[in-house]
Each structure stands twice: as structure tokens, then as C-alpha cells.
Design a protein around this motif. Structure first.
Motif, PDB file in Angstrom:
ATOM      1  N   ARG A 413      34.597   3.240 -36.686  1.00  0.00           N
ATOM      2  CA  ARG A 413      34.309   1.818 -36.496  1.00  0.00           C
ATOM      3  C   ARG A 413      35.613   1.042 -36.506  1.00  0.00           C
ATOM      4  NH1 ARG A 413      30.144  -1.930 -39.954  1.00  0.00           N
ATOM      5  NH2 ARG A 413      30.575  -3.829 -38.791  1.00  0.00           N
ATOM      6  N   ASP A 414      35.765   0.146 -35.539  1.00  0.00           N
ATOM      7  CA  ASP A 414      36.992  -0.655 -35.495  1.00  0.00           C
ATOM      8  C   ASP A 414      36.639  -2.129 -35.534  1.00  0.00           C
ATOM      9  OD1 ASP A 414      36.622  -1.782 -32.797  1.00  0.00           O
ATOM     10  OD2 ASP A 414      36.824   0.289 -32.129  1.00  0.00           O
ATOM     11  N   SER A 415      37.698  -2.955 -35.619  1.00  0.00           N
ATOM     12  CA  SER A 415      37.455  -4.404 -35.652  1.00  0.00           C
ATOM     13  C   SER A 415      38.037  -5.025 -34.382  1.00  0.00           C
ATOM     14  CB  SER A 415      38.090  -5.008 -36.898  1.00  0.00           C
ATOM     15  OG  SER A 415      39.481  -4.688 -36.916  1.00  0.00           O
ATOM     16  N   GLY A 416      37.955  -4.251 -33.291  1.00  0.00           N
ATOM     17  CA  GLY A 416      38.500  -4.721 -32.006  1.00  0.00           C
ATOM     18  C   GLY A 416      37.582  -5.733 -31.336  1.00  0.00           C
ATOM     19  N   PRO A 417      37.697  -5.868 -30.015  1.00  0.00           N
ATOM     20  CA  PRO A 417      36.932  -6.904 -29.316  1.00  0.00           C
ATOM     21  C   PRO A 417      35.455  -6.538 -29.110  1.00  0.00           C
ATOM     22  CG  PRO A 417      38.272  -5.659 -27.785  1.00  0.00           C
ATOM     23  CD  PRO A 417      38.613  -5.145 -29.136  1.00  0.00           C
ATOM     24  N   GLY A 418      35.060  -5.320 -29.476  1.00  0.00           N
ATOM     25  CA  GLY A 418      33.663  -4.905 -29.270  1.00  0.00           C
ATOM     26  C   GLY A 418      33.432  -4.488 -27.823  1.00  0.00           C
ATOM     27  N   ILE A 419      32.179  -4.274 -27.502  1.00  0.00           N
ATOM     28  CA  ILE A 419      31.850  -3.796 -26.140  1.00  0.00           C
ATOM     29  C   ILE A 419      31.090  -4.895 -25.409  1.00  0.00           C
ATOM     30  CG2 ILE A 419      30.612  -2.021 -24.837  1.00  0.00           C
ATOM     31  CD1 ILE A 419      30.813  -0.355 -27.519  1.00  0.00           C
ATOM     32  N   ALA A 420      31.598  -5.265 -24.255  1.00  0.00           N
ATOM     33  CA  ALA A 420      30.904  -6.293 -23.463  1.00  0.00           C
ATOM     34  C   ALA A 420      29.562  -5.732 -22.998  1.00  0.00           C
ATOM     35  CB  ALA A 420      31.767  -6.675 -22.267  1.00  0.00           C
ATOM     36  N   ASP A 421      28.544  -6.600 -22.978  1.00  0.00           N
ATOM     37  CA  ASP A 421      27.197  -6.148 -22.587  1.00  0.00           C
ATOM     38  C   ASP A 421      27.224  -5.412 -21.256  1.00  0.00           C
ATOM     39  OD1 ASP A 421      26.080  -7.035 -24.816  1.00  0.00           O
ATOM     40  OD2 ASP A 421      25.229  -8.896 -23.963  1.00  0.00           O
ATOM     41  N   ALA A 422      27.995  -5.959 -20.325  1.00  0.00           N
ATOM     42  CA  ALA A 422      28.034  -5.389 -18.965  1.00  0.00           C
ATOM     43  C   ALA A 422      28.639  -3.983 -18.970  1.00  0.00           C
ATOM     44  CB  ALA A 422      28.836  -6.297 -18.053  1.00  0.00           C
ATOM     45  N   ASP A 423      29.528  -3.713 -19.953  1.00  0.00           N
ATOM     46  CA  ASP A 423      30.218  -2.410 -19.957  1.00  0.00           C
ATOM     47  C   ASP A 423      29.432  -1.331 -20.702  1.00  0.00           C
ATOM     48  OD1 ASP A 423      32.162  -3.767 -18.672  1.00  0.00           O
ATOM     49  OD2 ASP A 423      33.511  -3.939 -20.405  1.00  0.00           O
ATOM     50  N   GLY A 424      28.517  -1.782 -21.577  1.00  0.00           N
ATOM     51  CA  GLY A 424      27.825  -0.845 -22.481  1.00  0.00           C
ATOM     52  C   GLY A 424      27.294   0.390 -21.787  1.00  0.00           C
ATOM     53  N   ALA A 425      26.608   0.184 -20.650  1.00  0.00           N
ATOM     54  CA  ALA A 425      25.953   1.316 -19.989  1.00  0.00           C
ATOM     55  C   ALA A 425      26.957   2.202 -19.258  1.00  0.00           C
ATOM     56  CB  ALA A 425      24.910   0.789 -19.021  1.00  0.00           C
ATOM     57  N   ARG A 426      28.170   1.681 -19.029  1.00  0.00           N
ATOM     58  CA  ARG A 426      29.091   2.424 -18.155  1.00  0.00           C
ATOM     59  C   ARG A 426      30.188   3.167 -18.908  1.00  0.00           C
ATOM     60  NH1 ARG A 426      31.435  -1.207 -13.846  1.00  0.00           N
ATOM     61  NH2 ARG A 426      31.929   0.845 -13.005  1.00  0.00           N
ATOM     62  N   LEU A 427      30.245   2.937 -20.243  1.00  0.00           N
ATOM     63  CA  LEU A 427      31.369   3.493 -21.006  1.00  0.00           C
ATOM     64  C   LEU A 427      31.565   4.993 -20.798  1.00  0.00           C
ATOM     65  CD1 LEU A 427      31.090   1.789 -24.504  1.00  0.00           C
ATOM     66  CD2 LEU A 427      32.620   1.253 -22.629  1.00  0.00           C
ATOM     67  N   PHE A 428      30.437   5.725 -20.701  1.00  0.00           N
ATOM     68  CA  PHE A 428      30.557   7.179 -20.618  1.00  0.00           C
ATOM     69  C   PHE A 428      30.583   7.683 -19.171  1.00  0.00           C
ATOM     70  CE2 PHE A 428      28.940   6.289 -24.829  1.00  0.00           C
ATOM     71  CZ  PHE A 428      29.744   7.099 -25.613  1.00  0.00           C
ATOM     72  N   GLU A 429      30.619   6.734 -18.218  1.00  0.00           N
ATOM     73  CA  GLU A 429      30.721   7.148 -16.802  1.00  0.00           C
ATOM     74  C   GLU A 429      32.153   7.575 -16.515  1.00  0.00           C
ATOM     75  OE1 GLU A 429      29.650   4.050 -14.128  1.00  0.00           O
ATOM     76  OE2 GLU A 429      27.571   4.028 -14.832  1.00  0.00           O
ATOM     77  N   PRO A 430      32.306   8.667 -15.723  1.00  0.00           N
ATOM     78  CA  PRO A 430      33.675   9.076 -15.381  1.00  0.00           C
ATOM     79  C   PRO A 430      34.401   7.948 -14.660  1.00  0.00           C
ATOM     80  CG  PRO A 430      32.092  10.750 -14.725  1.00  0.00           C
ATOM     81  CD  PRO A 430      31.304   9.571 -15.176  1.00  0.00           C
ATOM     82  N   PHE A 431      35.652   7.803 -14.952  1.00  0.00           N
ATOM     83  CA  PHE A 431      36.576   6.843 -14.313  1.00  0.00           C
ATOM     84  C   PHE A 431      36.274   5.387 -14.634  1.00  0.00           C
ATOM     85  CE2 PHE A 431      36.219  10.567 -11.458  1.00  0.00           C
ATOM     86  CZ  PHE A 431      37.429  11.137 -11.809  1.00  0.00           C
ATOM     87  N   PHE A 432      35.433   5.118 -15.623  1.00  0.00           N
ATOM     88  CA  PHE A 432      35.260   3.723 -16.036  1.00  0.00           C
ATOM     89  C   PHE A 432      36.316   3.414 -17.089  1.00  0.00           C
ATOM     90  CE2 PHE A 432      33.871   0.623 -19.151  1.00  0.00           C
ATOM     91  CZ  PHE A 432      33.703  -0.480 -18.319  1.00  0.00           C
ATOM     92  N   SER A 433      37.150   2.445 -16.787  1.00  0.00           N
ATOM     93  CA  SER A 433      38.186   2.070 -17.748  1.00  0.00           C
ATOM     94  C   SER A 433      38.493   0.587 -17.600  1.00  0.00           C
ATOM     95  CB  SER A 433      39.460   2.888 -17.464  1.00  0.00           C
ATOM     96  OG  SER A 433      40.476   2.465 -18.337  1.00  0.00           O
ATOM     97  N   THR A 434      38.741  -0.060 -18.743  1.00  0.00           N
ATOM     98  CA  THR A 434      39.164  -1.467 -18.664  1.00  0.00           C
ATOM     99  C   THR A 434      40.650  -1.586 -18.975  1.00  0.00           C
ATOM    100  OG1 THR A 434      38.498  -1.732 -20.957  1.00  0.00           O
ATOM    101  CG2 THR A 434      36.896  -2.424 -19.302  1.00  0.00           C
TER     102      THR A 434
END
Ligand code: ADP
Length: 489
Positions: A413-434
Motif C-alpha cells: 500500500r502506498d500514499s501515491g496519487p491512487g488509481i484513476a477510475d478510467a485506468d482501473g480496468a486497464r492496469l493489467f493490460e499489456p502496454f498500458f502505462s502512464t
């Protein structure tokens, strides 16, 4: 229904025979019912002529019988001849009816035979296409039947006589106990059979098969197994290739991760080296004094030995991460894995202002897994957490282990910016990076590693920041494999 051939020679003979019977009947004065011989013509015609010709022949024979009577006696009624003619006509009518009935029955039988042959051909074609053969085993005598495709799958010609010894003879020796156990259950008529095993064919080919069979009972209550055997070699090979490419990809990612961690790696190696140099200098000082202090010198030498061993451990651990080996599943203590990973990443953690909390559940049961791959997952999650908090203040990082409902859970668990709603579903998709220089392969690789271990990985926003966690099934019974870094080769 296919058209029948008319057989011209036989037809000509039949017509000649009909004419001969007519001639004898009309022009001789024999005291017998010659016209009954038309029955023979009808019997001979029936397999050769179509049904309507036979019917016409029957009618023709009746007319010829009447015609012969008229030729012989005119329109007078001669009782004996008229009686013979009537008997003949009756015989011809009955024979015609019987012949047509028989013909209809034969035609029906032939149609059914053709339909059966067609459905057998369909079935054989479907079995060939799906690489699935069928078989049956009678209990208790063990007599067997199998389809052509089943024979082919088991490595025999289509017409080979099926028997269980043949199946066993082509089973890979290591898998024979599995197959023998399944056969034993079959002979005891013990329910459903579902077994995947390998065959070793005489030309050395390995074939993977999946056998499914179900018991059924015939009218006399005797048990019979009906089953299907599928050649799954192509699927298994594809899975093996997929597995190999996952392992290669995970390895490539590990090596590139080590590159990113070069500073930490160098720091880890440097620490014992610095201790070695310091101990060596101290030892030299103790020995070069006017009165050498052997005891202190020995203590310094012991320090050198310890630091060298530590350096050896560090190098072995780094090498293990860099090496490409098939994953090796052993019983692992995830608490130790967390501690080990924190040690490896110490430099990365020290570089940032950060409150680190390690909350390990006491007495955590072991899981089955590959130490290197699971460490890779943990390093990935921790590095992502650190990168997410880069440039922020009041950073907190928490590593936790828990046991829950047959699973062991590890969370970061971190105290970073969290996960944007729009990104939640894509985090584990290959080549998804912010990230500007992100590849977007870290999390998909983590997911593939965890799912190959029979576990799950998840991410959620836990403001402030996010929590990435994975869980693996508890491995009961097995003792925890030595897993400290010095246990590595
Ligand atoms: P990469 O690190 O190359 O971007 P990953 O697959 O490891 O690839 O991560 C994909 C994306 O998931 C990241 O680019 C980031 O947007 C998001 N992500 C990963 N970990 C975190 C985290 N701890 N907090 C917020 N976002 C994260």
C-alpha cells in the motif's frame, strides 16, 4: 433412392421365358396348370426389375393366362381348363403381391443401411476432425470395442483388434500407474473416468490424450463403459509454448528490472566489500603493533569471513534473479520473501523520504511457488509504489501479509496519487502505462505469474494512494523450504 440397372440380358431371358410359357399354355394340350410357371418368372424378375415393372409383369402374366385360355378354348367354359387357369391367376396374383411386399421390405432395409453407412461416415469424419475416438469396455470381462479414430489415436491401424493391453503397451511408462488405476476403477464399475495421460508410440512420438468414460448398464444390468479419447497433443504443445514464452518474458522483465536496480545491486554488493576492507585494515593494524594483538586480529579475520559469506549470498541472490531457469515450485514462506525483498530494495527505499511499515502475520502458512518469480512480483509492486510516490511528500509504504480463507495475502500500500477510475480496468493490460518511459509490461507479467501459481492479483484505490495485492493458496502439509538467500545455489 438410386436407380436400379435394368439388366438387359436377364430381361430378355425373362421375356423369352414368358413367351415360352404362353406358347406351351396356349398351343399344347397338357393337363397341368402351366401358367403357374409365371410365378417363377415373377420370382426371377423381382431382384432384377423395378417394382412397377414387376407389377406390370404380374398383370401381363394374368392377361397371358387368360389369353392362352381363349386361344385354346375360345369363349367356351371348359371346367377343368378354366379351373387350372383360375388357380394359375390366383397364384400369379399372390406371387406378385408377395414379391412386391418383399421388394418393399428390401428397399426399406437398403435405405436404412445406406442411412446407417452415411451416419457412420459422418461420425468417422467428425471423429477425425475433432481428433476424438470412441470406445466401449464391457465389465467384468474387459472386452473392448473402439472406433477407427480411437485405434489411430492409440497408435494402431484402424482394423486392429482393440484390447486394454494394447492401450497399456503404448502408454508412456511413467503414466502407466495412472492408466492402470483408471482401468481398475473401470473394472469395478466405479463411476466417471477422467484421465489425461501420455502415449509413447513405437516411432518415439509422444502423444497427449484425454480419456473420458461413463458407466452405463444394459437391459441385463451388466456394466459397460462408453468413452471418448481425444488427442490433445496440439493443445498441450501450444500451452507448453505459451508457458515457455511467459517464462521468457518474465525473465526478460527481471533482467531489465535488475538494470533499473543497478544502484541497489551495487550497494548490496558494496556493503560487505566495505566491511572486508575495513576488517582487513583493522587486522593489519593489530598485527603491525609493537605488540601484535592476535585475539583482535583473529576477530578482524572472522569479520572478513562473515562479510565474504554475505557478499557470496548477495551475488548468488542477484544471479538467481538474472538466470533463466524453469520455474521451480517449492513451499515458501511469504514473510521471509517480503523481508528478503525489502533487503534487496533497501537502497531504493533509503533514497526516498518514506515511512516504511512492515506488518507480517505471525505463523503464516507456506504457499507453493517459484521463489524468484514471486520475488519479481513483489519487487515490481514495490517499485511501482515508490515511483507513484516520487516527488510527493509524507510518503508512506506498507507491506502486509495476512492469512485468509485458505489463502495467503501479500499487499503493498502506498500514499501515491491512487488509481484513476478510467485506468482501473486497464492496469493489467499489456502496454498500458502512464509513465513517460513506461513499458506497461510489469503488471501483466505479475498477473501471469500469479495466475500460473493458482492465485489472484488485484489493485484498488485506498486514498490516499493505492493498494496492490496478490493472494496464493495455502500449501498444507509441506514443510517450508529453506528460502533465505544463502539457500540459493
Ligand atoms: P509501467 O511501470 O511500465 O508503466 P506497469 O504494468 O508496471 O508498467 O504499470 C502500469 C501502470 O499502472 C503504470 O503506468 C501506472 O499508471 C499504474 N500503476 C502501477 N502501480 C501503481 C501505483 N502503485 N499507484 C498508481 N498507479 C500505479
Amino acid at each position: 433412392m438410386p436407380r436400379r440397372r435394368t439388366h438387359p440380358v436377364q430381361s430378355a431371358i425373362l421375356l423369352l421365358l414368358t413367351a415360352a410359357i404362353f406358347a406351351v399354355d396356349a398351343f399344347t394340350r397338357l393337363d397341368t396348370a402351366i401358367a403357374v410357371m409365371y410365378v417363377v418368372v415373377l420370382l426371377l424378375a423381382s431382384p432384377v426389375w423395378p417394382r412397377r415393372y414387376t407389377l406390370a409383369l404380374g398383370a401381363g402374366c394374368v392377361l397371358l393366362t387368360m389369353g392362352a385360355y381363349v386361344v385354346a378354348h375360345g369363349l367356351r367354359v371348359v371346367p377343368s381348363s378354366a379351373g387350372r387357369a383360375l388357380v394359375s391367376i390366383a397364384a400369379i396374383a399372390i406371387a406378385t403381391w408377395l414379391v412386391i411386399q418383399r421388394r418393399q421390405a428390401t428397399d426399406r432395409l437398403r435405405q436404412r443401411e445406406q442411412a446407417l453407412r452415411r451416419s457412420q461416415a459422418f461420425l468417422a469424419g467428425a471423429q477425425r476432425l475433432t481428433r476424438t475416438g470412441s470406445f466401449g469396455i464391457r465389465v467384468p470381462d474387459g472386452t473392448m470395442v473402439w472406433s477407427e479414430e480411437a485405434a489411430r489415436i492409440f497408435g494402431y491401424p484402424g482394423d486392429a483388434v482393440p484390447d486394454m493391453d494394447r492401450v497399456l503397451a503404448h502408454t508412456l511408462p511413467e503414466d502407466r500407474p495412472l492408466v492402470t488405476a483408471a482401468l481398475r476403477r473401470t473394472m469395478a464399475c466405479e463411476g466417471h473416468i477422467d484421465v489425461a495421460h501420455r502415449l509413447l508410440l513405437p516411432d518415439g512420438t509422444i502423444r497427449h490424450v484425454h480419456v473420458l468414460a461413463e458407466a452405463s448398464y444394459d437391459a441385463d444390468g451388466r456394466c459397460e463403459y462408453l468413452g471418448a479419447v481425444t488427442d490433445i497433443t496440439a493443445r498441450v504443445e501450444a500451452e507448453q509454448q505459451l508457458h515457455a514464452s511467459h517464462v521468457q518474458l518474465a525473465h526478460a522483465a527481471r533482467v531489465s528490472m535488475l538494470g533499473e536496480l543497478a544502484a541497489s545491486v551495487a550497494h548490496e554488493v558494496n556493503q560487505p566489500l566495505t566491511a572486508i576492507v575495513a576488517n582487513a585494515q583493522a587486522g593489519r593494524r593489530w598485527l603491525t603493533r609493537a605488540e601484535p594483538d592476535i585475539g583482535e586480529a583473529q576477530a578482524a579475520l572472522d569479520g572478513i569471513v562473515q562479510a565474504s559469506e554475505r557478499a557470496g549470498q548477495v551475488i548468488r541472490r542477484i544471479r538467481a534473479l538474472a538466470r533463466r531457469t524453469e520455474p521451480e515450485h517449492v513451499a515458501l514462506d511469504l514473510n521471509a520473501l517480503v523481508q528478503d525483498t525489502v533487503e534487496l530494495l533497501q537502497r531504493e527505499l533509503d533514497r526516498r523520504p518514506l515511512a516504511l511499515r512492515i506488518d507480517l502475520a505471525p505463523g503464516l502458512p507456506p504457499v507453493m511457488g517459484d521463489r524468484i518469480e514471486l520475488q519479481q512480483v513483489l519487487i515490481n509492486l514495490v517499485m511501482n509504489a515508490l515511483q507513484a510516490m516520487d516527488g510527493l511528500s509524507n510518503n508512506r509504504l506498507e507491506l502486509r501479509t495476512r492469512q485468509d480463507d485458505g489463502m495467503v495475502l501479500v499487499s503493498v500500500r502506498d500514499s501515491g496519487p491512487g488509481i484513476a477510475d478510467a485506468d482501473g480496468a486497464r492496469l493489467f493490460e499489456p502496454f498500458f502505462s502512464t509513465k513517460a518511459d513506461g513499458m506497461g509490461l510489469g503488471l501483466p507479467i505479475c498477473r501471469s505469474i500469479i495466475s500460473r501459481h493458482g492465485g489472484r492479483i488485484a489493485a484498488r484505490s485506498t486514498p490516499p494512494g493505492s493498494t496492490f495485492s496478490f493472494e496464493l493458496p495455502i500449501h498444507e502439509k509441506a514443510p517450508v523450504h529453506e528460502q533465505q538467500s544463502d539457500a540459493l545455489p
